[in-house]
Design an enzyme around this catalytic site. Structure first.
Site, mmCIF file in Angstrom:
data_model
loop_
_atom_site.group_PDB
_atom_site.id
_atom_site.type_symbol
_atom_site.label_atom_id
_atom_site.label_comp_id
_atom_site.label_asym_id
_atom_site.label_seq_id
_atom_site.Cartn_x
_atom_site.Cartn_y
_atom_site.Cartn_z
ATOM 1 N N GLU A 28 0.882 -1.153 0.000
ATOM 2 C CA GLU A 28 0.000 0.000 0.000
ATOM 3 C C GLU A 28 0.930 1.217 0.000
ATOM 4 O O GLU A 28 1.786 1.322 0.871
ATOM 5 C CB GLU A 28 -0.820 -0.040 1.284
ATOM 6 C CG GLU A 28 -2.040 0.809 1.260
ATOM 7 C CD GLU A 28 -2.828 0.662 2.567
ATOM 8 O OE1 GLU A 28 -3.494 1.622 2.923
ATOM 9 O OE2 GLU A 28 -2.746 -0.397 3.212
ATOM 10 N N ARG A 253 4.060 -12.881 10.051
ATOM 11 C CA ARG A 253 4.769 -11.630 9.942
ATOM 12 C C ARG A 253 6.141 -11.749 10.566
ATOM 13 O O ARG A 253 6.297 -12.443 11.571
ATOM 14 C CB ARG A 253 4.037 -10.606 10.807
ATOM 15 C CG ARG A 253 3.419 -9.530 10.080
ATOM 16 C CD ARG A 253 2.527 -8.709 10.958
ATOM 17 N NE ARG A 253 1.590 -8.174 10.021
ATOM 18 C CZ ARG A 253 1.779 -7.026 9.370
ATOM 19 N NH1 ARG A 253 2.796 -6.259 9.612
ATOM 20 N NH2 ARG A 253 0.930 -6.637 8.464
ATOM 21 N N LYS A 263 3.827 1.164 10.109
ATOM 22 C CA LYS A 263 4.020 2.432 9.401
ATOM 23 C C LYS A 263 3.509 3.594 10.237
ATOM 24 O O LYS A 263 4.037 4.695 10.166
ATOM 25 C CB LYS A 263 3.258 2.406 8.074
ATOM 26 C CG LYS A 263 3.937 1.594 6.993
ATOM 27 C CD LYS A 263 3.065 1.615 5.747
ATOM 28 C CE LYS A 263 3.323 0.402 4.891
ATOM 29 N NZ LYS A 263 2.177 0.089 4.035
HETATM 30 P P1 ATP Z 1 2.196 -2.069 8.197
HETATM 31 O O1 ATP Z 1 1.258 -2.739 9.138
HETATM 32 O O2 ATP Z 1 3.601 -2.044 8.653
HETATM 33 O O3 ATP Z 1 1.735 -0.751 7.739
HETATM 34 P P2 ATP Z 1 1.073 -3.385 5.960
HETATM 35 O O4 ATP Z 1 0.819 -4.827 6.050
HETATM 36 O O5 ATP Z 1 -0.088 -2.481 6.101
HETATM 37 O O6 ATP Z 1 2.258 -3.013 6.950
HETATM 38 P P3 ATP Z 1 1.384 -3.314 3.144
HETATM 39 O O7 ATP Z 1 1.950 -2.230 2.329
HETATM 40 O O8 ATP Z 1 -0.063 -3.598 3.083
HETATM 41 O O9 ATP Z 1 1.811 -3.017 4.651
HETATM 42 O O10 ATP Z 1 2.215 -4.652 2.946
HETATM 43 C C1 ATP Z 1 2.649 -5.151 1.714
HETATM 44 C C2 ATP Z 1 2.955 -6.604 1.903
HETATM 45 O O11 ATP Z 1 3.978 -6.780 2.871
HETATM 46 C C3 ATP Z 1 1.740 -7.343 2.413
HETATM 47 O O12 ATP Z 1 1.636 -8.565 1.707
HETATM 48 C C4 ATP Z 1 2.045 -7.561 3.853
HETATM 49 O O13 ATP Z 1 1.405 -8.712 4.346
HETATM 50 C C5 ATP Z 1 3.560 -7.688 3.859
HETATM 51 N N1 ATP Z 1 4.112 -7.345 5.157
HETATM 52 C C6 ATP Z 1 3.930 -6.204 5.853
HETATM 53 N N2 ATP Z 1 4.543 -6.255 7.045
HETATM 54 C C7 ATP Z 1 5.156 -7.460 7.111
HETATM 55 C C8 ATP Z 1 5.957 -8.133 8.096
HETATM 56 N N3 ATP Z 1 6.254 -7.568 9.256
HETATM 57 N N4 ATP Z 1 6.423 -9.370 7.815
HETATM 58 C C9 ATP Z 1 6.124 -9.951 6.646
HETATM 59 N N5 ATP Z 1 5.382 -9.392 5.689
HETATM 60 C C10 ATP Z 1 4.892 -8.163 5.906
HETATM 61 MG MG MG Z 2 -1.784 -3.094 4.639
#
Ligand code: ATP
Ligand code: MG
Length: 537
Positions: A28, A253, A263
């Site tokens: 995102e 994760r 984030k």
């Molecule tokens: P955050 O909660 O840090 O904002 P998010 O999951 O909202 O992270 P996205 O941009 O939606 O961030 O994530 C892109 C991809 O990275 C998704 O497939 C997500 O599941 C994966 N991802 C995000 N954080 C992690 C993590 N800590 N470990 C493994 N994969 C992750």
């Molecule tokens: Mg997300």
């Protein structure tokens, strides 16, 4: 790599369920990527590579108010830095027309309805894990009425939050996600790609499966919190009538000790000025660790070693540092630097002696050596001289001998003080026949220390970062756990040899640590020399 995902892929290939592997990385664009994303990138790109497949990069841009092009550009850079190249580039917003058509189709088939309940009422009606939900009073609207209202939602007739489009599934499903999930919401907001074309936006749970199916993604890998969404994912793929069905798989994760990777928290640090920016070397963002000097190879290796788990856990941050150190030990050139300088005068030395030969990297094969010029005045580190040495102190002390790396053994004869009592310089005599590699002095020095020739020494700034969060502090809000002393700056010296080196190059400053050149005459400590990681096995 081998893990439960590769097992699934191998079986799918063996059974002919898929012809090849196509994965996607779906960030995102609402912030900078962090180490957790690196894990997801390594997994998605890594498995595709392993089976001769490809990976699409798809920006999941269904949240118009939080997104920005700045983030898009940083994500390109971060993925490339990790050494991966995406096949096709998409934006979920590319599919807004198609997703809308699917929604219309669902309305026409009686599988979706417009609901006038407020967000709060929807929550109340949803029920709980113990109690089934209640049907919305608007659930049984006619297809005609639903279609008319949905079109008018799209046309901008209604204010934000006044209506939503919901899937008509089952308000008593044990899975809360299946209790008539929202598919579309009204949001009068400009989108960074589609501008003002839309005032209704599809929800992630509806957008993601459709995007995957349109692209022909075979294995849609996401993190565990989406496990309960999988039935909805499958529902969407089914009702939209896709023949080739993508499948979702969830892994745990990556969490690191004493590190927060959300984030939201990282943005607060930046916005409240607690760090210098998203790429502050203390940040767990990919641009932060890049700035810090972590080699991408080490980050990839770490992601591989951590493996792919099905249960959430926390990985010791020291393990990542261990991988960084391991890589640098084999790959970083050695050099001499002094971060806390004390001047030493070699009273019996006349300038112009032979050059010593300094090993470029004893950790690598055939790295060779380079000359280093000794001098009458040198700098050593303040820690390497003691006026009141404890027992077994083998560095420089009055009356004692110590070897200067790649040069001579010196005997310390005294110390000259300034008026204020601080050290002006230390006096030594060198042993002329003790030259490194050609030592016939018969004197044994138990310690070897690094030094920089004062005549050519380059004044240098060394930045040593500590942990951003203080593990000793106990607080609910991470902002209250911030370590106020997470940066120490030293003014010292480096060898003139380093002048020709590029910004971004990494070195082991012997006996000091691993450093990256941040700018001319400025270095950042990447990791210390001592490994604190203890493998559990
Ligand atoms: P955050 O909660 O840090 O904002 P998010 O999951 O909202 O992270 P996205 O941009 O939606 O961030 O994530 C892109 C991809 O990275 C998704 O497939 C997500 O599941 C994966 N991802 C995000 N954080 C992690 C993590 N800590 N470990 C493994 N994969 C992750
Ligand atoms: Mg997300």
């Amino acid at each position: 790599m081998e893990n439960f995902i590769t097992e699934i892929i191998e079986e799918d290939l063996r059974e002919g369920r898929v012809e090849g592997v196509l994965t996607r990385f779906p960030p995102e664009p609402n912030g900078y990527l962090h180490i957790g994303h690196a894990k997801s990138i390594c997994l998605n790109f890594g498995v595709a590579e392993q089976y001769g497949g490809k990976t699409n990069l798809r920006f999941d841009d269904t949240n118009p108010t939080k997104e920005d092009v700045e983030y898009v550009d940083s994500i390109f850079e971060d993925i490339r830095w990790l050494g991966f190249q995406w096949d096709k580039l998409f934006y979920a917003s590319d599919y807004f027309d198609q997703i809308f058509e699917f929604a219309v189709k669902l309305v026409k088939e009686g599988k979706a309805y417009v609901d006038d309940l407020s967000a709060e009422e929807i929550r109340e009606y949803r029920g709980t894990l113990k109690e089934p939900g209640k049907n919305s009073p608007y659930r049984d609207r006619s297809v005609e009425e639903n279609l008319d209202l949905f079109m008018r939602m799209k046309a901008g007739e209604f204010p934000d939050g006044s209506r939503v489009l919901r899937a008509k599934i089952d308000m008593s499903s044990p899975n809360l996600n299946m209790r008539d999930p929202v598919l579309y919401r009204i949001l009068h907001a400009s989108h960074h790609r589609t501008g003002d074309k839309w005032c209704i936006y599809p929800m992630y749970d509806f957008t993601h499966p459709i995007s995957d199916a349109i692209e022909g993604i075979t294995h849609s890998i996401c993190t565990l919190e989406f496990e309960d969404h999988r039935p909805l994912y499958d529902w969407a793929v089914d009702v939209c009538g896709f023949e080739k069905k993508p499948h979702q798989y969830e892994f745990a994760r990556l969490n690191l000790t004493n590190t927060v990777m959300s984030k939201r928290f990282l943005r607060r640090l930046v916005e409240e000025g607690k760090v210098e920016g998203w790429d502050d070397p203390r940040m767990p963002t990919i641009c932060g660790i890049r700035h810090r000097g972590y080699p991408p190879e080490a980050v990839k290796k770490f992601c591989e070693l951590v493996g792919v788990a099905k249960a959430n856990s926390e990985v010791d941050y020291a393990y990542l540092e261990h991988c960084v150190r391991d890589y640098l030990n084999a790959n970083a050139e050695r050099a001499m630097a002094v971060k806390n300088p004390v001047k030493v005068v070699i009273t019996n030395y006349e300038p112009g002696g032979a050059d010593g030969m300094f090993d470029i990297n004893p950790g690598a094969e055939n790295a060779g050596s380079r000359p280093v010029r000794f001098g009458k005045e040198i700098y050593i580190d303040a820690d390497d001289f003691s006026e009141n040495p404890p027992p077994k102190y083998f560095r420089m002390k009055i009356g004692g001998v110590v070897r200067l790396k790649s040069a001579y053994i010196v005997r310390c004869t005294g110390v000259v003080k300034k008026e204020d009592g601080s050290i002006d310089y230390v006096e030594c005599e060198y042993l002329p026949d003790s030259f490194s590699g050609n030592d016939t002095s018969g004197v044994k020095a138990k310690g070897t220390i690094q030094w920089v020739n004062a005549e050519h020494a380059v004044p240098t700034t060394f930045k040593v970062y500590g942990e951003l969060l203080d593990p000793e502090k106990d607080a609910e809000d991470f902002m209250d756990k911030l370590n106020p002393n997470s940066l120490t700056v030293y003014q010292g010296y480096t060898e003139p040899y380093l002048r020709e080196k590029a910004v971004g190059e990494r070195f082991q400053f012997i006996r000091m640590g691993y450093y990256v050149k941040e700018a001319e005459n400025t270095y950042i400590e990447i990791v210390g020399l001592k490994d604190s990681f203890k493998s559990k096995s």
